[in-house]
Design a protein around this motif. Structure first.
Motif: not given
Length: 152
Positions: A12-23
């Motif tokens: 869910g929403v956590g995927v956006g946090v993970i992707d943003g962190g990777k960036d």
């Protein structure tokens, strides 16, 4: 504290946090509640051998990682190995959310009530309970990572 010491829900929403962190060069510990249980999670100071881990899976089976960690948290609290401080600012909410969860055994497998089901009964997502589970999982996981050299 290091990004690897921050657990993020990998659904869910956590995927956006993970992707943003990777960036930004941040690698979080990703908790995916629907993943298979982890036979290497342990309370013990010593890590489990592969043989012990396989044997423990024969003794207690879980339908997913969320069920396993919730069960381990409950057993830890019951035995006194795990304590939640009275100063925890969300203690009352945590207790309410934890007590609302039902569980059952299906074909000798421990199954914690699904998040969707608990949302309907609680009227909201059990975010405090899930946050505690993720933090607890991270504590259990770090024992394994340190001892097994990143096997997780």
């Amino acid at each position: 504290i290091g990004y690897e010491n921050i657990a993020v829900d990998g659904v869910g929403v956590g995927v956006g946090v993970i992707d943003g962190g990777k960036d930004r060069g941040a690698e979080f510990a990703v908790f995916k509640s629907g993943f298979s249980p982890d036979p290497f999670l342990t309370f013990d100071d010593e890590p489990k051998s592969r043989e012990d881990a396989e044997r423990s899976q024969e003794l207690m089976a879980f339908n997913n990682l969320r069920s396993q960690v919730a069960y381990m948290l409950a057993m830890g609290l019951d035995s006194g190995k795990v304590k939640i401080l009275e100063s925890f600012p969300f203690l009352n909410e945590f207790i309410k959310e934890a007590q609302m969860h039902h569980h059952e055994y299906k074909d000798k497998v421990f199954v914690l009530e699904s998040k969707e089901s608990i949302k309907k009964r609680l009227g909201k997502s059990p975010d405090i309970f899930d946050s505690v589970l993720m933090g607890f999982w991270l504590q259990l996981k770090h024992e394994v990572v340190m001892e097994w050299g990143g096997i997780m």
